[in-house]
Design a protein around this motif. Structure first.
Motif, PDB file in Angstrom:
ATOM      1  N   TYR A  99       0.836  -1.199   0.000  1.00 49.82           N
ATOM      2  CA  TYR A  99       0.000   0.000   0.000  1.00 49.82           C
ATOM      3  C   TYR A  99       0.874   1.254   0.000  1.00 49.82           C
ATOM      4  CZ  TYR A  99      -4.194  -2.631   1.485  1.00 49.82           C
ATOM      5  OH  TYR A  99      -5.254  -3.482   1.564  1.00 49.82           O
ATOM      6  N   ASP A 104      -2.954   5.419   1.654  1.00 52.03           N
ATOM      7  CA  ASP A 104      -4.017   4.438   1.463  1.00 52.03           C
ATOM      8  C   ASP A 104      -4.103   3.480   2.638  1.00 52.03           C
ATOM      9  OD1 ASP A 104      -4.843   5.418  -1.021  1.00 52.03           O
ATOM     10  OD2 ASP A 104      -3.297   4.271  -2.083  1.00 52.03           O
ATOM     11  N   TYR A 105      -2.956   3.130   3.183  1.00 49.45           N
ATOM     12  CA  TYR A 105      -2.981   2.216   4.321  1.00 49.45           C
ATOM     13  C   TYR A 105      -3.529   2.907   5.573  1.00 49.45           C
ATOM     14  CZ  TYR A 105      -1.784  -1.356   7.659  1.00 49.45           C
ATOM     15  OH  TYR A 105      -1.885  -2.323   8.635  1.00 49.45           O
ATOM     16  N   GLY A 133      -8.454   3.073   4.470  1.00 50.03           N
ATOM     17  CA  GLY A 133      -9.009   1.760   4.757  1.00 50.03           C
ATOM     18  C   GLY A 133      -8.071   0.583   4.626  1.00 50.03           C
ATOM     19  N   GLY A 134      -6.824   0.813   4.268  1.00 48.32           N
ATOM     20  CA  GLY A 134      -5.898  -0.301   4.098  1.00 48.32           C
ATOM     21  C   GLY A 134      -5.682  -1.089   5.381  1.00 48.32           C
ATOM     22  N   HIS A 135      -5.531  -0.399   6.479  1.00 49.00           N
ATOM     23  CA  HIS A 135      -5.292  -1.066   7.761  1.00 49.00           C
ATOM     24  C   HIS A 135      -6.468  -1.965   8.118  1.00 49.00           C
ATOM     25  CE1 HIS A 135      -3.586  -1.695  11.716  1.00 49.00           C
ATOM     26  NE2 HIS A 135      -4.648  -1.185  12.307  1.00 49.00           N
ATOM     27  N   ALA A 136      -7.671  -1.461   7.943  1.00 49.25           N
ATOM     28  CA  ALA A 136      -8.865  -2.263   8.255  1.00 49.25           C
ATOM     29  C   ALA A 136      -8.953  -3.488   7.355  1.00 49.25           C
ATOM     30  CB  ALA A 136     -10.122  -1.408   8.111  1.00 49.25           C
ATOM     31  N   ARG A 137      -8.597  -3.340   6.086  1.00 45.77           N
ATOM     32  CA  ARG A 137      -8.648  -4.487   5.172  1.00 45.77           C
ATOM     33  C   ARG A 137      -7.645  -5.563   5.566  1.00 45.77           C
ATOM     34  NH1 ARG A 137      -9.808  -0.285   1.514  1.00 45.77           N
ATOM     35  NH2 ARG A 137      -7.618   0.008   0.907  1.00 45.77           N
ATOM     36  N   VAL A 138      -6.448  -5.137   5.993  1.00 45.70           N
ATOM     37  CA  VAL A 138      -5.451  -6.107   6.431  1.00 45.70           C
ATOM     38  C   VAL A 138      -5.931  -6.834   7.689  1.00 45.70           C
ATOM     39  CG1 VAL A 138      -3.139  -6.343   7.422  1.00 45.70           C
ATOM     40  CG2 VAL A 138      -3.476  -5.005   5.341  1.00 45.70           C
ATOM     41  N   GLU A 163      -8.870  -7.570   8.506  1.00 46.98           N
ATOM     42  CA  GLU A 163      -9.899  -8.544   8.133  1.00 46.98           C
ATOM     43  C   GLU A 163      -9.298  -9.818   7.554  1.00 46.98           C
ATOM     44  OE1 GLU A 163     -12.474  -6.584   5.416  1.00 46.98           O
ATOM     45  OE2 GLU A 163     -13.459  -5.348   6.951  1.00 46.98           O
ATOM     46  N   LYS A 164      -8.114  -9.717   6.950  1.00 52.64           N
ATOM     47  CA  LYS A 164      -7.517 -10.856   6.245  1.00 52.64           C
ATOM     48  C   LYS A 164      -6.682 -11.750   7.139  1.00 52.64           C
ATOM     49  CE  LYS A 164      -7.123  -8.538   1.731  1.00 52.64           C
ATOM     50  NZ  LYS A 164      -6.148  -8.042   0.710  1.00 52.64           N
TER      51      LYS A 164
END
Length: 252
Positions: free
Chosen positions: A142, A146-147, A151-156, A158-159
């Motif tokens: 990222y 963006d991170y 929302g990049g941190h939230a997406r990570v 979740e994964k």
């Protein structure tokens, strides 16, 4: 809890400590982790009893400060860790370090050899890598904005699995991203070359489920004890705590 200033601006690196005999054992966590969460159950085992023990959280992680104007390079983290050890009056320590923390420990041992008598590295990063292959679940792929802001941190979060997410959600997203980018960049010479050039006692633990250690033969030729831990993946200390503790204790 104890603390030491690490950036000349009042930011503090913090650790918890239990008393005991020297040399101290110093536990250092990986990216997005915290030292007590990943290592307290190891230090509490009967075979580990009696040793002075420090659980250090690197800048941006756990209970340590997270300055926004800090670069979070591996060298920065090593300097902060050395500030903690200096404040604690530690020398000739056994450093037990996981993943990214292992890369930091290698830099520390290279820069301040008097602080380190032994390295026990659990799947430490030894080489730079392309961001798309980052062990940090793509954090370094990222852009920072963006991170952190898009929302990049939230997406990570979740994964990744629940264990890592439990500590990563406590880390500062900006510090986490900058650390991941700098981890991908590595050092010059590489962490691998720094490790191979040391004379301190060195142990490298690789989980069996993670595959063979790259360059194992060269590491062993340089005096590094490389151990494949049965039934373990990247988090060796969780997957096979008895084998992990045995290697930390070392030969009688």
């Amino acid at each position: 809890m104890k603390q030491a200033e690490f950036d000349g601006r009042g930011s503090m690196i913090r650790w918890t400590e239990t008393p005991g005999f020297e040399p101290a054992r110093v536990y250092v966590h990986g990216l997005g982790s915290a030292s007590t969460v990943y290592h307290a159950h190891i230090a509490a085992r009967p075979e580990m009893a009696g040793r002075r023990t420090l659980f250090v959280d690197l800048p941006g992680h756990g209970i340590s400060d997270r300055p926004a104007d800090y670069d979070y390079t591996l060298e920065d983290h090593a300097n902060a860790l050395s500030a903690a050890l200096d404040e604690a009056g530690v020398s000739g320590a056994e450093i037990v370090a996981h993943s990214m923390g292992g890369a930091v420990a290698i830099v520390l041992a290279h820069r301040r050899p008097g602080l380190v008598s032994r390295l026990v590295l659990s799947e430490a990063n030894l080489d730079p890598y392309p961001p798309v292959k980052a062990g940090s679940s793509g954090i370094a792929s990222y852009e920072e904005v963006d991170y952190v802001d898009n929302g990049g941190h939230a997406r990570v979060l979740e994964k990744i699995g629940p264990t890592w997410a439990a500590t990563m959600r406590l880390a500062d997203p900006r510090a986490l991203h900058r650390t991941a980018v700098n981890l991908a960049r590595g050092t010059t010479p590489t962490m691998r070359r720094l490790l191979e050039g040391m004379t301190a006692d060195r142990v490298y633990l690789q989980g069996e489920l993670s595959g063979e250690v790259e360059g194992r033969r060269d590491l062993e030729a340089a005096g590094v004890r490389v151990v494949t831990v049965p039934g373990a993946g990247h988090n060796v200390m969780f997957d096979n705590p008895a084998a992990f503790a045995a290697e930390v204790v070392g030969a009688p």
